[in-house]
Write a protein that holds these residues in place. Structure first.
Motif, mmCIF file in Angstrom:
data_model
loop_
_atom_site.group_PDB
_atom_site.id
_atom_site.type_symbol
_atom_site.label_atom_id
_atom_site.label_comp_id
_atom_site.label_asym_id
_atom_site.label_seq_id
_atom_site.Cartn_x
_atom_site.Cartn_y
_atom_site.Cartn_z
ATOM 1 N N TYR A 10 96.075 48.686 -34.850
ATOM 2 C CA TYR A 10 97.268 48.065 -34.251
ATOM 3 C C TYR A 10 97.055 47.626 -32.799
ATOM 4 O O TYR A 10 97.858 46.882 -32.255
ATOM 5 C CB TYR A 10 98.479 48.999 -34.350
ATOM 6 C CG TYR A 10 98.411 50.230 -33.486
ATOM 7 C CD1 TYR A 10 98.817 50.201 -32.148
ATOM 8 C CD2 TYR A 10 97.952 51.436 -33.996
ATOM 9 C CE1 TYR A 10 98.757 51.330 -31.347
ATOM 10 C CE2 TYR A 10 97.888 52.568 -33.201
ATOM 11 C CZ TYR A 10 98.294 52.507 -31.887
ATOM 12 O OH TYR A 10 98.223 53.630 -31.106
ATOM 13 N N GLU A 11 95.965 48.044 -32.177
ATOM 14 C CA GLU A 11 95.672 47.657 -30.798
ATOM 15 C C GLU A 11 94.900 46.342 -30.711
ATOM 16 O O GLU A 11 94.592 45.881 -29.618
ATOM 17 C CB GLU A 11 94.853 48.766 -30.119
ATOM 18 C CG GLU A 11 95.623 50.069 -30.026
ATOM 19 C CD GLU A 11 94.760 51.242 -29.627
ATOM 20 O OE1 GLU A 11 95.287 52.110 -28.913
ATOM 21 O OE2 GLU A 11 93.570 51.305 -30.009
ATOM 22 N N MET B 189 91.442 38.886 -34.702
ATOM 23 C CA MET B 189 89.978 38.891 -34.681
ATOM 24 C C MET B 189 89.419 40.307 -34.545
ATOM 25 O O MET B 189 88.220 40.494 -34.375
ATOM 26 C CB MET B 189 89.481 38.019 -33.519
ATOM 27 C CG MET B 189 89.889 36.562 -33.643
ATOM 28 S SD MET B 189 89.409 35.581 -32.192
ATOM 29 C CE MET B 189 90.462 36.283 -30.927
ATOM 30 N N HIS B 190 90.303 41.305 -34.575
ATOM 31 C CA HIS B 190 89.935 42.719 -34.437
ATOM 32 C C HIS B 190 89.426 43.049 -33.039
ATOM 33 O O HIS B 190 88.720 44.030 -32.844
ATOM 34 C CB HIS B 190 88.917 43.149 -35.502
ATOM 35 C CG HIS B 190 89.438 43.020 -36.890
ATOM 36 N ND1 HIS B 190 89.936 44.083 -37.598
ATOM 37 C CD2 HIS B 190 89.571 41.943 -37.701
ATOM 38 C CE1 HIS B 190 90.344 43.671 -38.778
ATOM 39 N NE2 HIS B 190 90.132 42.362 -38.870
ATOM 40 N N TYR C 227 88.250 46.872 -33.122
ATOM 41 C CA TYR C 227 88.793 47.897 -34.001
ATOM 42 C C TYR C 227 87.656 48.772 -34.525
ATOM 43 O O TYR C 227 86.607 48.275 -34.926
ATOM 44 C CB TYR C 227 89.540 47.245 -35.171
ATOM 45 C CG TYR C 227 89.817 48.205 -36.294
ATOM 46 C CD1 TYR C 227 90.658 49.294 -36.097
ATOM 47 C CD2 TYR C 227 89.225 48.048 -37.541
ATOM 48 C CE1 TYR C 227 90.904 50.193 -37.114
ATOM 49 C CE2 TYR C 227 89.464 48.934 -38.570
ATOM 50 C CZ TYR C 227 90.301 50.014 -38.351
ATOM 51 O OH TYR C 227 90.544 50.905 -39.356
ATOM 52 N N GLY C 228 87.857 50.080 -34.470
ATOM 53 C CA GLY C 228 86.858 51.023 -34.964
ATOM 54 C C GLY C 228 85.866 51.491 -33.924
ATOM 55 O O GLY C 228 85.185 52.490 -34.142
#
Length: 145
Positions: A15-16, A20-21, A72-73
């Motif tokens: 969610y942050e 484009m992740h 993300y991740g």
């Protein structure tokens, strides 16, 4: 002797990020706040404790330099360091790294004031010398000179 502040480690949540992740720029302020709260807890000055004492610490300035995208991740490591301390203000510098590779990703700075519950400036060195001394213990050595 300067107190060693351990880095704050966190995973980037979906969610942050944008489509484009990539972490949205607004989240860097949150990351710095999380690292600041963690740093303050490490020196025995949790925000809960400070607020119980009547000390409020608003953000006066926030600067950020976006160097590399964070996705993300990713697991990031944020190293805060107290760079300036006066009886009424302080500043923190933040370095963000990839926690796995150690690659430098981003840097930022915040400045803060000490105010009372009515938002009047407070000389924390006079009113709460133990708070000032705890902060002084983690001030970068080159800043104490």
């Amino acid at each position: 002797m300067m107190k060693k502040i351990e880095p704050y480690i966190r995973a980037v949540n979906y969610y942050e990020t944008d489509q484009m992740h990539v972490v949205h720029h607004s989240n860097y302020a949150r990351y710095m706040e999380e690292a600041r709260l963690d740093m303050m807890s490490q020196i025995g000055l949790s925000y809960d404790k400070l607020e119980e004492m009547g000390i409020i610490i608003p953000v006066l300035e926030l600067h950020n330099v976006f160097t590399h995208a964070i996705h993300y991740g990713d697991i990031i490591s944020i190293q805060p360091s107290l760079t300036k301390l006066t009886p009424v203000r302080f500043s923190i510098h933040y370095e963000l790294y990839d926690a796995g590779t150690g690659e430098w990703l981003n840097r930022g700075d915040t400045s803060h004031a000490f105010v009372d519950r009515d938002f009047h400036p407070m000389n924390v060195k006079k009113r709460f010398p133990e708070v000032y001394e705890a902060l002084l213990s983690c001030l970068a050595e080159e800043e104490k000179a």
